[in-house]
Design an enzyme around this catalytic site. Sequence first.
Site, mmCIF file in Angstrom:
data_model
loop_
_atom_site.group_PDB
_atom_site.id
_atom_site.type_symbol
_atom_site.label_atom_id
_atom_site.label_comp_id
_atom_site.label_asym_id
_atom_site.label_seq_id
_atom_site.Cartn_x
_atom_site.Cartn_y
_atom_site.Cartn_z
ATOM 1 N N CYS A 70 1.167 0.822 -14.418
ATOM 2 C CA CYS A 70 2.596 0.611 -14.691
ATOM 3 C C CYS A 70 2.868 1.185 -16.078
ATOM 4 O O CYS A 70 2.167 2.099 -16.523
ATOM 5 C CB CYS A 70 2.952 -0.867 -14.584
ATOM 6 N N CYS A 110 10.403 -7.218 -23.209
ATOM 7 C CA CYS A 110 10.695 -5.877 -23.735
ATOM 8 C C CYS A 110 9.432 -5.020 -23.721
ATOM 9 O O CYS A 110 9.498 -3.804 -23.517
ATOM 10 C CB CYS A 110 11.221 -5.969 -25.164
#
Length: 367
Positions: A336, A192
Site C-alpha cells: 500500500c 494522515c
Amino acid sequence: MNPATPAFSAAETNRYSRHLLLPEIGAAGQQKLKAANVLVVGCGGLGCPVLQYLAAAGVGTLGLLDSDTVDDSNLQRQVLYATTDVGRPKAVAAAEKLQAQNPFIALQSHQVHLTSANALALFQAYDIVVDCSDNFATRYLVNDACVILGKPLVFGAIFKFEGQVSVFNYQGGPTYRCLYAQPPAAGEAPSCAEIGVLGVLPGLVGTMQATETLKIILGLGEVLSGRLLLVDALGMRFQTMRFNAVAANQQLTALAPDYAAFCGELPAEVMPVRAPELSADELKEWQHSGRPLQLLDVREPHEYALRHIGGQLVPLAQLPEQLAHLNTTVPVVVHCASGVRSQQAAQLLLAQGFAEVYSLRNGLADY
Ligand SMILES: Nc1ncnc2c1ncn2[C@@H]1O[C@H](COP(=O)(O)OP(=O)(O)OP(=O)(O)O)[C@@H](O)[C@H]1O
C-alpha cells in the site's frame, strides 16, 4: 490581578499594539490573554499553527504536550520545525521556536504520552485545552478529562482535504461524546500517515482553533459551541452543523481505564499475529528472480492511477469479497502507501489460509 489593569512593559505595549487598538480587546483583553493558561495536546500539524498564533497573541502560559519526535515527513505541514529539528522531541523544539517568537510568554513542555493515568493531573493547571491530536483514543480521553475538570475543549481534526472544528464542554454546552457517541470501527478512519493530507489544511483548521481559543479567553463573539464547522478545502466550502447536549455525557466522574481498547485497538497480547514483512529491495530481488509471486496493491484506484508498480489492485475494503480470485498456494506480497493497510490485508489473508503472505514494509514510500 485586576484584568483591567494594564501591566505591560513598553516593549509588550508596542508588540500588542494592534490588539490594544481594538476596542473589543484593548488593554483589559490583552491582560486576559496574558493571564491565560492554555494546554495544546499534540504539537503536530494542527498544534503548530495553534501554538504559533496563541504565542504571538500573547497567551501568557502555553503547555505543549507531545510524546513524539520530529520526522522529516512532518516538515510538509508542521511549520514550527526546521530540517535540523528532525529527531528532536516536538515539545522541546516547538517551545524553543515559540520562545524566540515571543519572549514575554511562559512555555511548559510536557514530553509525555497522554493516558488515563496522567491526564487529570496534567490538565489541572490549564484553563482551556486544545485538542490537536490525531487519534480517537486521545480525543475521547481529552474530552472526558475536560468534562470531569469542567474545562472548555477546542477541537480540530483533519482528513485528506477536509477538516472539522468545534468547541466542547463550553459553559455547559455539548461534548465530543454528544457529537460522536462511539468511535469508528478500527481501520474505518485511516490516519494522515496512511492516507495523506494536504499540507496547508492543518494551517486552515488550526488557525480556526486558535481563533476560538482567543474568543473564549476574551469573551468575544459567538463561540463554536454546539456547532460543528465542516471545512472542505477542495470546494472551499464551509458548513456548520448543529448538535445537542446529551446530559449523561456531561456528568462523567471518572476516566475510562483504557481508551485504546474503547476505540477498538487491541492490546498487544491479543493483537492478531503480524504478517511477515519484506523490504523494497527484497521485493525487487524476488521480482527479478522470476519466482512465482502474486503482487497485491490494496490502495484506492486514485492512488494506483498516480503511481503503481504493477500487480493486482484490490482496495482493502474489497479484499474479503475478492478472496476467491486469489490463489492460496502462490506466495502473496501485499503493498500500500506506507505499510499500514498492507499489514491488515496480509493478516486477513493469513487468517483465510493463504500459505505464504508478506506485507511490503513502509509501502511504496520505500520502493
Ligand atoms: N496521547 C498522546 N500523547 C502525546 N502526544 C500525542 C498523543 N496522541 C497524539 N499525539 C501527538 O499529536 C500529534 C499529531 O500530529 P499529526 O496529526 O500531524 O501527526 P504526526 O504523527 O506528526 O504525523 P503522521 O501521522 O503523518 O506521521 C503528533 O505529534 C503526536 O505525537
